[in-house]
Enzyme design. Structure first.
Site, PDB file in Angstrom:
ATOM      1  CG  HIS A 184     138.936  72.569  56.432  1.00 50.24           C
ATOM      2  ND1 HIS A 184     137.835  72.819  57.237  1.00 50.24           N
ATOM      3  CD2 HIS A 184     138.702  71.360  55.876  1.00 50.24           C
ATOM      4  CE1 HIS A 184     136.984  71.815  57.163  1.00 50.24           C
ATOM      5  NE2 HIS A 184     137.485  70.912  56.324  1.00 50.24           N
ATOM      6  CD  GLU A 193     131.035  69.347  54.206  1.00 53.70           C
ATOM      7  OE1 GLU A 193     131.094  68.841  55.342  1.00 53.70           O
ATOM      8  OE2 GLU A 193     131.789  69.005  53.263  1.00 53.70           O
ATOM      9  CG  HIS A 227     133.998  69.757  59.449  1.00 48.95           C
ATOM     10  ND1 HIS A 227     135.211  69.794  60.071  1.00 48.95           N
ATOM     11  CD2 HIS A 227     134.253  69.360  58.166  1.00 48.95           C
ATOM     12  CE1 HIS A 227     136.167  69.444  59.211  1.00 48.95           C
ATOM     13  NE2 HIS A 227     135.613  69.178  58.051  1.00 48.95           N
ATOM     14  CG  HIS A 272     139.748  66.169  56.648  1.00 45.96           C
ATOM     15  ND1 HIS A 272     139.093  65.990  57.845  1.00 45.96           N
ATOM     16  CD2 HIS A 272     139.094  67.164  56.000  1.00 45.96           C
ATOM     17  CE1 HIS A 272     138.068  66.843  57.910  1.00 45.96           C
ATOM     18  NE2 HIS A 272     138.051  67.569  56.801  1.00 45.96           N
ATOM     19  CG  ASP A 281     137.155  69.273  52.882  1.00 48.14           C
ATOM     20  OD1 ASP A 281     137.545  68.975  54.029  1.00 48.14           O
ATOM     21  OD2 ASP A 281     135.962  69.198  52.535  1.00 48.14           O
ATOM     22  CG  ASP A 282     138.741  65.319  52.449  1.00 49.12           C
ATOM     23  OD1 ASP A 282     139.333  64.827  53.416  1.00 49.12           O
ATOM     24  OD2 ASP A 282     137.640  65.915  52.540  1.00 49.12           O
TER      25      ASP A 282
END
Ligand code: ADE
Ligand code: ZN
Length: 325
Positions: free
Chosen positions: A7, A189, A186, A9, A267-268
Protein backbone atom coordinates in the site's frame (compact mmCIF):
# COMPACT_ATOMS: atom_id res chain seq x y z
CA UNK A 1 14.89 -7.87 7.70
CA UNK A 2 13.30 -8.62 4.28
CA UNK A 3 10.30 -6.39 3.68
CA UNK A 4 7.32 -6.19 1.34
CA UNK A 5 4.76 -3.48 0.81
CA UNK A 6 1.21 -3.56 -0.57
CA UNK A 7 0.00 0.00 0.00
CA UNK A 8 1.82 3.05 -1.33
CA UNK A 9 0.50 5.78 -3.63
CA UNK A 10 3.10 6.53 -6.29
CA UNK A 11 2.06 10.18 -6.61
CA UNK A 12 2.40 10.41 -2.81
CA UNK A 13 5.85 8.82 -2.82
CA UNK A 14 7.70 11.70 -4.49
CA UNK A 15 10.24 13.31 -2.18
CA UNK A 16 9.63 17.05 -1.64
CA UNK A 17 12.92 17.83 -3.43
CA UNK A 18 11.77 15.97 -6.52
CA UNK A 19 8.37 17.70 -6.37
CA UNK A 20 10.10 21.09 -6.04
CA UNK A 21 12.32 20.45 -9.04
CA UNK A 22 9.26 19.38 -11.06
CA UNK A 23 7.45 22.56 -9.94
CA UNK A 24 10.41 24.69 -11.02
CA UNK A 25 10.56 22.96 -14.41
CA UNK A 26 6.82 23.54 -15.00
CA UNK A 27 6.79 27.00 -13.36
CA UNK A 28 4.11 26.07 -10.82
CA UNK A 29 3.93 28.03 -7.56
CA UNK A 30 3.80 25.38 -4.84
CA UNK A 31 4.96 27.57 -1.94
CA UNK A 32 1.69 27.15 -0.01
CA UNK A 33 2.07 23.36 -0.10
CA UNK A 34 5.79 22.48 -0.20
CA UNK A 35 8.59 24.04 1.81
CA UNK A 36 12.25 23.35 1.00
CA UNK A 37 13.02 22.79 4.67
CA UNK A 38 9.80 21.48 6.20
CA UNK A 39 8.71 19.38 3.22
CA UNK A 40 5.01 18.93 2.51
CA UNK A 41 2.64 21.30 4.29
CA UNK A 42 -0.87 20.25 5.30
CA UNK A 43 -2.90 20.37 8.48
CA UNK A 44 -5.64 17.74 8.17
CA UNK A 45 -6.84 14.97 5.87
CA UNK A 46 -8.63 17.36 3.49
CA UNK A 47 -5.61 19.64 3.08
CA UNK A 48 -3.36 16.57 2.77
CA UNK A 49 -5.51 15.44 -0.20
CA UNK A 50 -5.12 18.93 -1.74
CA UNK A 51 -1.33 18.82 -1.41
CA UNK A 52 -1.37 15.28 -2.78
CA UNK A 53 -3.37 16.37 -5.86
CA UNK A 54 -1.01 19.29 -6.44
CA UNK A 55 2.08 17.07 -6.27
CA UNK A 56 0.44 14.56 -8.64
CA UNK A 57 -0.11 17.39 -11.14
CA UNK A 58 3.65 18.02 -11.29
CA UNK A 59 4.26 14.68 -13.03
CA UNK A 60 3.26 15.23 -16.64
CA UNK A 61 5.37 13.32 -19.13
CA UNK A 62 6.30 9.64 -19.50
CA UNK A 63 9.85 10.59 -18.45
CA UNK A 64 8.52 12.20 -15.24
CA UNK A 65 6.59 9.04 -14.33
CA UNK A 66 9.45 6.68 -15.23
CA UNK A 67 11.82 8.70 -13.03
CA UNK A 68 9.31 8.77 -10.16
CA UNK A 69 8.77 4.99 -10.30
CA UNK A 70 12.45 4.11 -10.64
CA UNK A 71 13.42 6.44 -7.79
CA UNK A 72 10.70 4.94 -5.58
CA UNK A 73 11.71 1.33 -6.23
CA UNK A 74 15.45 1.98 -5.88
CA UNK A 75 14.74 3.62 -2.50
CA UNK A 76 12.74 0.57 -1.39
CA UNK A 77 15.44 -1.83 -2.58
CA UNK A 78 17.94 0.02 -0.34
CA UNK A 79 15.60 -0.81 2.58
CA UNK A 80 15.76 -4.53 1.71
CA UNK A 81 12.24 -4.50 0.32
CA UNK A 82 11.82 -7.51 -1.99
CA UNK A 83 8.42 -6.67 -3.41
CA UNK A 84 6.21 -3.60 -3.54
CA UNK A 85 2.88 -2.65 -5.07
CA UNK A 86 1.99 0.90 -5.98
CA UNK A 87 -1.33 2.65 -6.48
CA UNK A 88 -1.44 4.45 -9.81
CA UNK A 89 -4.16 6.96 -10.54
CA UNK A 90 -5.10 7.40 -14.23
CA UNK A 91 -7.46 10.22 -13.17
CA UNK A 92 -4.54 12.33 -12.00
CA UNK A 93 -2.51 11.59 -15.14
CA UNK A 94 -5.49 12.12 -17.48
CA UNK A 95 -5.99 15.66 -16.20
CA UNK A 96 -2.54 16.66 -17.41
CA UNK A 97 -2.95 14.93 -20.78
CA UNK A 98 -1.08 11.68 -20.20
CA UNK A 99 -2.98 8.72 -21.69
CA UNK A 100 -3.57 5.58 -19.64
CA UNK A 101 -1.33 3.39 -21.75
CA UNK A 102 1.46 5.97 -21.79
CA UNK A 103 1.24 6.31 -18.02
CA UNK A 104 1.40 2.57 -17.39
CA UNK A 105 4.21 2.00 -19.90
CA UNK A 106 6.27 4.80 -18.33
CA UNK A 107 5.84 3.52 -14.79
CA UNK A 108 6.60 -0.03 -15.96
CA UNK A 109 9.83 1.25 -17.54
CA UNK A 110 10.89 2.76 -14.22
CA UNK A 111 9.98 -0.48 -12.39
CA UNK A 112 11.86 -2.60 -14.94
CA UNK A 113 14.96 -0.42 -14.56
CA UNK A 114 14.85 -0.81 -10.78
CA UNK A 115 14.32 -4.59 -11.15
CA UNK A 116 17.34 -4.87 -13.44
CA UNK A 117 19.51 -2.87 -11.02
CA UNK A 118 18.42 -4.40 -7.71
CA UNK A 119 16.07 -7.39 -8.17
CA UNK A 120 13.12 -5.60 -6.53
CA UNK A 121 9.80 -6.74 -8.00
CA UNK A 122 6.58 -4.80 -8.15
CA UNK A 123 3.05 -4.57 -9.48
CA UNK A 124 0.62 -1.72 -10.08
CA UNK A 125 -2.88 -1.27 -8.69
CA UNK A 126 -4.95 1.04 -10.87
CA UNK A 127 -6.87 3.30 -8.54
CA UNK A 128 -10.07 5.28 -8.75
CA UNK A 129 -10.44 8.36 -6.56
CA UNK A 130 -13.61 8.18 -4.49
CA UNK A 131 -14.25 11.91 -4.14
CA UNK A 132 -14.21 12.21 -7.94
CA UNK A 133 -17.41 10.17 -8.08
CA UNK A 134 -18.60 6.75 -9.27
CA UNK A 135 -18.25 7.56 -12.95
CA UNK A 136 -14.58 8.52 -12.60
CA UNK A 137 -13.88 5.36 -10.59
CA UNK A 138 -15.64 3.26 -13.26
CA UNK A 139 -13.59 5.01 -15.96
CA UNK A 140 -10.40 3.96 -14.17
CA UNK A 141 -11.66 0.36 -13.90
CA UNK A 142 -12.65 0.32 -17.58
CA UNK A 143 -9.21 1.54 -18.66
CA UNK A 144 -7.49 -1.12 -16.57
CA UNK A 145 -9.79 -3.88 -17.84
CA UNK A 146 -9.54 -2.79 -21.48
CA UNK A 147 -5.76 -2.44 -21.64
CA UNK A 148 -4.20 -5.34 -19.75
CA UNK A 149 -0.56 -4.94 -18.77
CA UNK A 150 1.75 -7.58 -17.25
CA UNK A 151 2.47 -5.36 -14.23
CA UNK A 152 -1.10 -4.16 -13.59
CA UNK A 153 -2.67 -6.86 -11.45
CA UNK A 154 -5.00 -4.97 -9.14
CA UNK A 155 -7.72 -2.37 -8.95
CA UNK A 156 -8.44 -0.21 -5.93
CA UNK A 157 -10.15 2.90 -4.66
CA UNK A 158 -8.55 5.67 -2.58
CA UNK A 159 -9.54 9.25 -1.84
CA UNK A 160 -12.00 10.69 0.64
CA UNK A 161 -13.89 7.84 2.31
CA UNK A 162 -16.37 10.32 3.76
CA UNK A 163 -17.80 10.98 0.28
CA UNK A 164 -20.74 8.92 -1.05
CA UNK A 165 -21.71 5.37 -0.08
CA UNK A 166 -19.44 2.50 -1.05
CA UNK A 167 -22.32 0.70 -2.84
CA UNK A 168 -22.11 3.43 -5.52
CA UNK A 169 -18.71 2.02 -6.49
CA UNK A 170 -19.65 -1.67 -6.70
CA UNK A 171 -19.98 -1.56 -10.48
CA UNK A 172 -16.42 -0.25 -10.89
CA UNK A 173 -15.11 -3.21 -8.91
CA UNK A 174 -17.23 -5.62 -10.98
CA UNK A 175 -15.71 -4.18 -14.16
CA UNK A 176 -12.22 -4.62 -12.72
CA UNK A 177 -12.89 -8.21 -11.63
CA UNK A 178 -14.35 -9.05 -15.04
CA UNK A 179 -11.07 -7.72 -16.44
CA UNK A 180 -9.15 -10.26 -14.33
CA UNK A 181 -7.90 -7.83 -11.69
CA UNK A 182 -7.68 -8.45 -7.96
CA UNK A 183 -9.16 -5.85 -5.65
CA UNK A 184 -8.45 -3.70 -2.63
CA UNK A 185 -10.38 -0.73 -1.26
CA UNK A 186 -9.58 2.01 1.26
CA UNK A 187 -12.00 1.80 4.20
CA UNK A 188 -11.95 2.18 7.96
CA UNK A 189 -9.54 5.13 7.91
CA UNK A 190 -11.74 8.26 7.94
CA UNK A 191 -14.86 6.10 8.03
CA UNK A 192 -15.69 3.90 11.02
CA UNK A 193 -16.39 0.18 11.41
CA UNK A 194 -19.62 0.59 9.42
CA UNK A 195 -17.58 1.67 6.41
CA UNK A 196 -15.50 -1.52 6.66
CA UNK A 197 -18.63 -3.68 6.95
CA UNK A 198 -20.28 -1.94 3.99
CA UNK A 199 -17.11 -2.39 1.93
CA UNK A 200 -17.05 -6.12 2.71
CA UNK A 201 -20.74 -6.38 1.81
CA UNK A 202 -20.84 -4.31 -1.39
CA UNK A 203 -17.32 -4.72 -2.78
CA UNK A 204 -15.89 -7.86 -1.15
CA UNK A 205 -12.23 -7.05 -1.89
CA UNK A 206 -9.50 -9.51 -0.94
CA UNK A 207 -7.68 -6.69 0.87
CA UNK A 208 -8.68 -3.47 2.60
CA UNK A 209 -6.54 -0.34 2.70
CA UNK A 210 -6.24 0.59 6.40
CA UNK A 211 -9.37 -1.09 7.86
CA UNK A 212 -8.10 -0.18 11.30
CA UNK A 213 -11.27 1.50 12.53
CA UNK A 214 -12.99 -1.89 12.31
CA UNK A 215 -11.78 -2.06 15.91
CA UNK A 216 -14.76 0.14 16.86
CA UNK A 217 -17.11 -2.83 16.39
CA UNK A 218 -16.25 -6.44 17.27
CA UNK A 219 -18.64 -7.68 14.57
CA UNK A 220 -16.58 -5.90 11.89
CA UNK A 221 -13.34 -7.38 13.25
CA UNK A 222 -14.92 -10.84 13.28
CA UNK A 223 -16.05 -10.44 9.68
CA UNK A 224 -12.55 -9.42 8.60
CA UNK A 225 -11.07 -12.44 10.34
CA UNK A 226 -13.72 -14.85 8.96
CA UNK A 227 -13.33 -13.67 5.39
CA UNK A 228 -9.51 -13.64 5.58
CA UNK A 229 -9.49 -10.09 4.24
CA UNK A 230 -5.93 -8.79 4.49
CA UNK A 231 -5.45 -5.36 6.05
CA UNK A 232 -2.93 -2.98 4.52
CA UNK A 233 -2.14 -1.17 7.76
CA UNK A 234 -0.21 2.11 7.58
CA UNK A 235 0.62 2.87 11.23
CA UNK A 236 2.57 6.12 10.84
CA UNK A 237 0.05 7.53 8.35
CA UNK A 238 -2.73 6.80 10.87
CA UNK A 239 -0.81 8.50 13.68
CA UNK A 240 0.24 11.56 11.68
CA UNK A 241 -3.24 12.05 10.18
CA UNK A 242 -4.74 11.68 13.67
CA UNK A 243 -6.82 8.55 13.01
CA UNK A 244 -5.51 7.41 16.42
CA UNK A 245 -3.99 9.76 19.00
CA UNK A 246 -1.01 7.56 19.93
CA UNK A 247 0.72 4.26 19.17
CA UNK A 248 -0.82 2.89 22.38
CA UNK A 249 -4.27 3.59 20.98
CA UNK A 250 -3.47 2.07 17.56
CA UNK A 251 -5.15 -1.34 17.09
CA UNK A 252 -2.51 -3.11 14.94
CA UNK A 253 -1.80 -5.80 17.52
CA UNK A 254 -5.39 -6.11 18.69
CA UNK A 255 -6.57 -6.74 15.15
CA UNK A 256 -3.91 -9.38 14.62
CA UNK A 257 -4.69 -11.04 17.94
CA UNK A 258 -8.36 -11.14 16.93
CA UNK A 259 -7.40 -13.21 13.87
CA UNK A 260 -7.12 -10.51 11.21
CA UNK A 261 -4.26 -10.69 8.72
CA UNK A 262 -2.20 -7.51 8.89
CA UNK A 263 0.68 -6.04 6.88
CA UNK A 264 2.88 -2.93 7.25
CA UNK A 265 2.82 -0.12 4.71
CA UNK A 266 3.98 3.46 4.25
CA UNK A 267 0.99 4.99 2.31
CA UNK A 268 2.50 8.36 1.22
CA UNK A 269 5.90 8.15 2.90
CA UNK A 270 7.42 11.65 2.57
CA UNK A 271 4.12 13.34 3.48
CA UNK A 272 4.18 11.48 6.79
CA UNK A 273 7.97 11.58 7.35
CA UNK A 274 8.15 7.82 7.13
CA UNK A 275 9.63 5.00 5.04
CA UNK A 276 8.81 1.30 4.89
CA UNK A 277 11.89 0.69 7.05
CA UNK A 278 10.53 3.15 9.60
CA UNK A 279 7.15 1.33 9.68
CA UNK A 280 9.00 -1.87 10.63
CA UNK A 281 10.98 0.08 13.25
CA UNK A 282 7.79 1.52 14.72
CA UNK A 283 6.22 -1.96 14.76
CA UNK A 284 9.24 -3.19 16.75
CA UNK A 285 9.64 -0.23 19.10
CA UNK A 286 6.07 0.91 19.67
CA UNK A 287 4.09 -2.27 19.08
CA UNK A 288 6.55 -4.82 20.49
CA UNK A 289 6.99 -6.96 17.36
CA UNK A 290 10.12 -9.14 17.51
CA UNK A 291 12.11 -10.25 14.46
CA UNK A 292 10.05 -13.40 13.85
CA UNK A 293 6.81 -11.45 14.10
CA UNK A 294 8.12 -8.84 11.65
CA UNK A 295 9.17 -11.54 9.22
CA UNK A 296 5.67 -13.02 9.50
CA UNK A 297 4.25 -9.64 8.45
CA UNK A 298 6.47 -9.69 5.36
CA UNK A 299 5.29 -13.23 4.54
CA UNK A 300 1.65 -12.18 5.01
CA UNK A 301 2.22 -9.37 2.49
CA UNK A 302 3.81 -11.74 -0.02
CA UNK A 303 0.99 -14.24 0.45
CA UNK A 304 -1.54 -11.47 -0.20
CA UNK A 305 0.39 -9.90 -3.11
CA UNK A 306 -1.36 -9.59 -6.45
CA UNK A 307 1.07 -11.93 -8.22
CA UNK A 308 0.97 -15.33 -9.93
CA UNK A 309 1.86 -18.51 -8.04
CA UNK A 310 5.41 -18.83 -9.38
CA UNK A 311 6.29 -15.26 -8.45
CA UNK A 312 4.82 -15.75 -4.98
CA UNK A 313 6.90 -18.90 -4.44
CA UNK A 314 10.05 -17.16 -5.62
CA UNK A 315 9.42 -14.21 -3.29
CA UNK A 316 8.67 -16.44 -0.31
CA UNK A 317 11.84 -18.41 -0.98
CA UNK A 318 13.85 -15.17 -1.03
CA UNK A 319 12.18 -14.04 2.17
CA UNK A 320 12.61 -17.30 4.10
CA UNK A 321 15.15 -19.52 2.31
CA UNK A 322 14.16 -23.17 2.49
CA UNK A 323 10.56 -22.39 3.47
CA UNK A 324 9.19 -23.83 0.24
CA UNK A 325 9.84 -27.51 -0.52
N1 ADE B 1 -4.68 8.95 -1.15
C1 ADE B 1 -3.42 9.05 -0.77
N2 ADE B 1 -3.28 8.74 0.53
C2 ADE B 1 -4.51 8.41 0.99
C3 ADE B 1 -5.03 7.99 2.23
N3 ADE B 1 -4.25 7.83 3.30
N4 ADE B 1 -6.35 7.77 2.32
C4 ADE B 1 -7.14 7.93 1.25
N5 ADE B 1 -6.71 8.31 0.06
C5 ADE B 1 -5.40 8.55 -0.09
ZN1 ZN C 1 -3.66 4.91 1.01
Amino acid sequence: MPKAELHCHIEGAAAPDLALSQAAAYKVDVSAHIDREKGYLWKDFSSFLETYDLVASLFRTPEDYALLAETHYLGLARQNCLYAEIFVSPGHAGRIGCSYRTLIAAIAEGMDNALAKTGIEGRMIVTGIRHEGAEAVEDAARLAAKHPHRLVTGFGMAGDERVGHVSQFARAFDIAREGGLQTTCHAGEFGGAGSVEATLEHIGPSRIGHGVRAIENPAAVERLAETGTVLEVCPVSNLVLGVFPSARAHPLRQLQEAGCQVTLNSDDPPHFHTTLENEYRVAAESFGYDEDALLDLTCTAINAAFVDGDTRKRLLEKCVPGAIE
